[in-house]
Design an enzyme around this catalytic site. Structure first.
Site, PDB file in Angstrom:
ATOM      1  N   GLY A 249      13.082  -3.574  42.434  1.00  0.00           N
ATOM      2  CA  GLY A 249      11.845  -4.315  42.660  1.00  0.00           C
ATOM      3  C   GLY A 249      11.176  -4.868  41.427  1.00  0.00           C
ATOM      4  O   GLY A 249      10.068  -5.408  41.513  1.00  0.00           O
ATOM      5  N   GLU A 291      17.494   0.915  41.168  1.00  0.00           N
ATOM      6  CA  GLU A 291      18.317   0.006  41.969  1.00  0.00           C
ATOM      7  C   GLU A 291      17.929  -1.455  41.791  1.00  0.00           C
ATOM      8  O   GLU A 291      17.605  -2.144  42.767  1.00  0.00           O
ATOM      9  CB  GLU A 291      18.082   0.374  43.439  1.00  0.00           C
ATOM     10  CG  GLU A 291      19.289   0.666  44.237  1.00  0.00           C
ATOM     11  CD  GLU A 291      18.899   1.338  45.557  1.00  0.00           C
ATOM     12  OE1 GLU A 291      19.760   2.000  46.124  1.00  0.00           O
ATOM     13  OE2 GLU A 291      17.742   1.221  46.014  1.00  0.00           O
ATOM     14  N   PRO A 292      17.938  -1.966  40.581  1.00  0.00           N
ATOM     15  CA  PRO A 292      17.504  -3.349  40.386  1.00  0.00           C
ATOM     16  C   PRO A 292      18.520  -4.371  40.884  1.00  0.00           C
ATOM     17  O   PRO A 292      19.727  -4.172  40.720  1.00  0.00           O
ATOM     18  CB  PRO A 292      17.372  -3.444  38.863  1.00  0.00           C
ATOM     19  CG  PRO A 292      18.346  -2.440  38.338  1.00  0.00           C
ATOM     20  CD  PRO A 292      18.369  -1.315  39.340  1.00  0.00           C
ATOM     21  N   ARG A 294      17.307  -8.274  41.619  1.00  0.00           N
ATOM     22  CA  ARG A 294      16.766  -9.527  41.076  1.00  0.00           C
ATOM     23  C   ARG A 294      16.725  -9.532  39.542  1.00  0.00           C
ATOM     24  O   ARG A 294      17.102 -10.509  38.903  1.00  0.00           O
ATOM     25  CB  ARG A 294      15.340  -9.708  41.621  1.00  0.00           C
ATOM     26  CG  ARG A 294      14.704 -11.038  41.294  1.00  0.00           C
ATOM     27  CD  ARG A 294      13.199 -11.020  41.624  1.00  0.00           C
ATOM     28  NE  ARG A 294      12.904 -10.426  42.909  1.00  0.00           N
ATOM     29  CZ  ARG A 294      12.821 -11.100  44.050  1.00  0.00           C
ATOM     30  NH1 ARG A 294      12.980 -12.392  44.058  1.00  0.00           N
ATOM     31  NH2 ARG A 294      12.554 -10.469  45.181  1.00  0.00           N
ATOM     32  N   ARG A 331      14.476 -20.002  49.589  1.00  0.00           N
ATOM     33  CA  ARG A 331      13.352 -19.133  49.231  1.00  0.00           C
ATOM     34  C   ARG A 331      11.990 -19.823  49.284  1.00  0.00           C
ATOM     35  O   ARG A 331      10.979 -19.171  49.523  1.00  0.00           O
ATOM     36  CB  ARG A 331      13.588 -18.468  47.865  1.00  0.00           C
ATOM     37  CG  ARG A 331      14.808 -17.529  47.878  1.00  0.00           C
ATOM     38  CD  ARG A 331      14.925 -16.674  46.639  1.00  0.00           C
ATOM     39  NE  ARG A 331      13.892 -15.661  46.583  1.00  0.00           N
ATOM     40  CZ  ARG A 331      12.823 -15.722  45.812  1.00  0.00           C
ATOM     41  NH1 ARG A 331      12.637 -16.752  45.004  1.00  0.00           N
ATOM     42  NH2 ARG A 331      11.933 -14.763  45.829  1.00  0.00           N
ATOM     43  N   TYR A 335       9.502 -18.104  51.735  1.00  0.00           N
ATOM     44  CA  TYR A 335       8.429 -17.323  51.091  1.00  0.00           C
ATOM     45  C   TYR A 335       7.475 -18.163  50.251  1.00  0.00           C
ATOM     46  O   TYR A 335       6.661 -17.612  49.520  1.00  0.00           O
ATOM     47  CB  TYR A 335       9.010 -16.268  50.124  1.00  0.00           C
ATOM     48  CG  TYR A 335      10.231 -15.520  50.548  1.00  0.00           C
ATOM     49  CD1 TYR A 335      10.214 -14.703  51.677  1.00  0.00           C
ATOM     50  CD2 TYR A 335      11.398 -15.576  49.790  1.00  0.00           C
ATOM     51  CE1 TYR A 335      11.346 -13.985  52.031  1.00  0.00           C
ATOM     52  CE2 TYR A 335      12.529 -14.857  50.142  1.00  0.00           C
ATOM     53  CZ  TYR A 335      12.496 -14.063  51.265  1.00  0.00           C
ATOM     54  OH  TYR A 335      13.609 -13.341  51.609  1.00  0.00           O
ATOM     55  N   CYS A 362      17.952 -31.566  57.398  1.00  0.00           N
ATOM     56  CA  CYS A 362      17.187 -32.292  58.400  1.00  0.00           C
ATOM     57  C   CYS A 362      16.049 -31.420  58.903  1.00  0.00           C
ATOM     58  O   CYS A 362      16.100 -30.885  60.012  1.00  0.00           O
ATOM     59  CB  CYS A 362      18.119 -32.684  59.539  1.00  0.00           C
ATOM     60  SG  CYS A 362      17.355 -33.910  60.565  1.00  0.00           S
ATOM     61  N   GLU A 363      15.065 -31.229  58.048  1.00  0.00           N
ATOM     62  CA  GLU A 363      13.981 -30.305  58.337  1.00  0.00           C
ATOM     63  C   GLU A 363      12.857 -30.600  57.351  1.00  0.00           C
ATOM     64  O   GLU A 363      13.092 -30.591  56.135  1.00  0.00           O
ATOM     65  CB  GLU A 363      14.535 -28.885  58.144  1.00  0.00           C
ATOM     66  CG  GLU A 363      13.610 -27.826  58.480  1.00  0.00           C
ATOM     67  CD  GLU A 363      14.219 -26.791  59.455  1.00  0.00           C
ATOM     68  OE1 GLU A 363      15.302 -27.006  60.023  1.00  0.00           O
ATOM     69  OE2 GLU A 363      13.557 -25.789  59.629  1.00  0.00           O
TER      70      GLU A 363
HETATM   71  N1  LLP Z   1      17.054  -1.345  46.829  1.00  0.00           N
HETATM   72  C1  LLP Z   1      16.722  -1.565  48.095  1.00  0.00           C
HETATM   73  C2  LLP Z   1      16.824  -0.485  49.070  1.00  0.00           C
HETATM   74  C3  LLP Z   1      16.282  -2.838  48.494  1.00  0.00           C
HETATM   75  O1  LLP Z   1      15.931  -3.044  49.755  1.00  0.00           O
HETATM   76  C4  LLP Z   1      16.220  -3.870  47.542  1.00  0.00           C
HETATM   77  C5  LLP Z   1      15.814  -5.214  47.927  1.00  0.00           C
HETATM   78  C6  LLP Z   1      16.610  -3.599  46.217  1.00  0.00           C
HETATM   79  C7  LLP Z   1      17.004  -2.308  45.895  1.00  0.00           C
HETATM   80  C8  LLP Z   1      16.601  -4.608  45.125  1.00  0.00           C
HETATM   81  O2  LLP Z   1      15.334  -5.124  44.898  1.00  0.00           O
HETATM   82  P1  LLP Z   1      15.099  -6.154  43.679  1.00  0.00           P
HETATM   83  O3  LLP Z   1      15.287  -5.405  42.400  1.00  0.00           O
HETATM   84  O4  LLP Z   1      16.109  -7.234  43.839  1.00  0.00           O
HETATM   85  O5  LLP Z   1      13.721  -6.659  43.899  1.00  0.00           O
HETATM   86  N2  LLP Z   1      15.334 -11.950  49.736  1.00  0.00           N
HETATM   87  C9  LLP Z   1      14.126 -11.570  49.044  1.00  0.00           C
HETATM   88  C10 LLP Z   1      14.247 -10.207  48.417  1.00  0.00           C
HETATM   89  C11 LLP Z   1      14.553  -9.127  49.394  1.00  0.00           C
HETATM   90  C12 LLP Z   1      14.690  -7.789  48.724  1.00  0.00           C
HETATM   91  C13 LLP Z   1      15.235  -6.805  49.678  1.00  0.00           C
HETATM   92  N3  LLP Z   1      15.515  -5.532  49.121  1.00  0.00           N
HETATM   93  C14 LLP Z   1      13.813 -12.624  47.997  1.00  0.00           C
HETATM   94  O6  LLP Z   1      14.533 -13.614  47.948  1.00  0.00           O
HETATM   95  O7  LLP Z   1      12.848 -12.507  47.276  1.00  0.00           O
END
Ligand code: LLP
Length: 432
Positions: A249, A291-292, A294, A331, A335, A362-363
């Site tokens: 996150g 658990e990164p 992004r 995205r 969002y 087409c949107e």
């Molecule tokens: N661990 C778990 C259990 C998760 O559900 C997620 C993301 C991560 C790790 C990794 O999170 P990060 O470090 O990437 O923030 N599609 C959305 C993001 C959805 C994230 C879902 N879970 C977007 O494009 O912003």
């Protein structure tokens, strides 16, 4: 204007990534095109590993959340750096295994894993199943019994933290489809159930409080809540939980003005809280997982498009239309996610033209960004969107039967194709 130090501007005023001219890449591979910097991905992976070493004496592992970008070559790169991997479907597990990742290093997530997916994961020796609900626990035990295996599981807990980020990507509070809530006793019941079943080994607890977060504080709070739960499990069921997974996150820069979260600050504050709480509760320090997704890959990628036309609607707005859109980057449509858009072949010109960047789908909602200041382009020029490494390719679709773009990886100034552009033949390959 640039959101990552893997980007630059060369003498001709062109945008570069990993030192390579984006104009050359657009010409060689065509557009739309995803481009990733391998050097950047490796640098970030190494910094997470180093941080675990420093803050936890190496008693921990960063897990790459492969949902951010899953393909064989990314799996290979991440694996070679020594990170584990988080998979949320049998498809992601399959991709990692095909890339040569040891299944023991996979952590299988999901709020509705099918029986078939669980069976596939356990048969293939996936190292950690994250149980999200009571059915997961029952099914894992049943499959374990069938295969004469004791399966390591981790319980996904909702620590009840409300993080201020976009509602669709908020997963930490009680009203969430993910995990067991602490407040209503569900989490404790899950631990009790897991402790009584023969083919399950309750090995860890997990939480993930949200995405694109810049503050260290919610992570500190979450770690304290989780240690409270570990103590409860020890007191009530006599089990000392070995693994603590604190999720991902961490925020990245989409705009130059976005704050910059130094992961090191986060890691240090969380580590301090964990050491203090463990001492207070008389617990051994668990093995720490983060658990990164992004933040490993997001800033390492850009997307290149060709401008098709500029439509000026007097007193309303100007539209710059490009040859991709919501099919390769949904995205903004989903969002209203912010991005930096630049004209890659004129980086030193004045960005004083107000425009909305539209896709070719087409949107009406197929926009990449609204009302940005950009250099006024002509048809045929190259528009780059920055920080598209995460959740772009992985969320891409074939809407309107457009083919998904190719992806090129840059390493030490050399480019190579890692995902081929789809063909028309790919579009109809499953049609009967
Ligand atoms: N661990 C778990 C259990 C998760 O559900 C997620 C993301 C991560 C790790 C990794 O999170 P990060 O470090 O990437 O923030 N599609 C959305 C993001 C959805 C994230 C879902 N879970 C977007 O494009 O912003």
């Amino acid at each position: 204007m640039l959101t990552s130090d893997c980007l630059g501007i060369n003498e001709e005023g062109h945008l570069t990534i990993g030192g390579v001219d984006t104009l050359y890449l657009a010409e060689k591979y065509g557009t739309p095109l995803y481009v990733m910097s391998e050097d950047k991905i490796r640098e970030i992976a190494k910094s997470y590993l180093g941080s675990i070493k420093k803050n936890y004496n190496g008693n921990g592992v960063p897990i790459y959340a492969s949902k951010a970008f899953c393909c064989k070559e990314i799996c290979r790169i991440i694996d070679s750096e020594g990170l584990d991997m988080d998979s949320v479907s049998a498809g992601e597990i399959y991709t990692a295994i095909k890339a040569g990742v040891d299944p023991k290093k996979l952590h299988f997530h999901g709020n509705n894993k099918t029986y078939g997916e669980l069976e596939y994961a356990i048969e293939n020796g996936v190292g950690d199943i994250i149980a999200d609900n009571f059915e997961d626990i029952i099914r894992v035990n049943e499959i374990g019994e069938k295969l004469s295996k004791v399966v390591d599981i981790t319980l996904r807990i909702k620590p009840g933290i409300d993080v201020h980020t976009h509602e669709f990507i908020r997963t930490g509070q009680i009203d969430s489809k993910f995990g067991f809530a602490l407040e209503n006793g569900e989490a404790e019941k899950a631990a009790q159930m897991a402790s009584q079943l023969k083919n399950i080994n309750l090995n860890g607890v997990h939480c993930h409080i949200g995405s694109q977060i810049f503050d260290a504080e919610p992570f500190v709070f979450a770690s304290e809540v989780m240690l409270g739960f570990i103590k409860l499990i020890k007191d009530k069921f006599g089990i000392e939980i070995k693994n603590l997974n604190l999720g991902g996150g961490f925020g990245i820069k989409y705009l130059e003005s976005d704050p910059f979260l130094k992961y090191e600050v986060y890691m240090e504050s969380v580590s301090k809280a964990i050491h203090n709480k463990c001492a207070e509760y008389g617990l051994n320090i668990p093995k720490i997982f983060i658990e990164p997704g992004r933040s490993v890959i997001g800033e390492a990628g850009i997307t290149l498009y060709t401008v098709g036309n500029v439509k000026e609607i007097e007193n309303v707005r100007n539209y710059i239309s490009v040859d991709g859109g919501m099919g390769d980057n949904p995205r903004y449509a989903l969002y209203q996610a912010e991005y930096t858009c630049v004209i890659a072949n004129r980086m030193n010109d004045k960005a004083d033209y107000k425009a909305t960047i539209a896709g070719k789908y087409c949107e009406s909602g197929d926009l990449i960004q609204e009302n940005v200041s950009i250099v006024k382009p002509e048809a045929g020029e190259i528009l780059a969107v920055l920080s598209t490494g995460a959740y772009n390719y992985s969320m891409a679709s074939n809407y309107n039967r457009n083919v998904r773009p190719a992806c090129v990886m840059i390493k030490e100034g050399q480019d190579r194709l890692i995902i081929r552009r789809e063909t028309f033949e790919d579009l109809i390959k499953n049609d009967i």
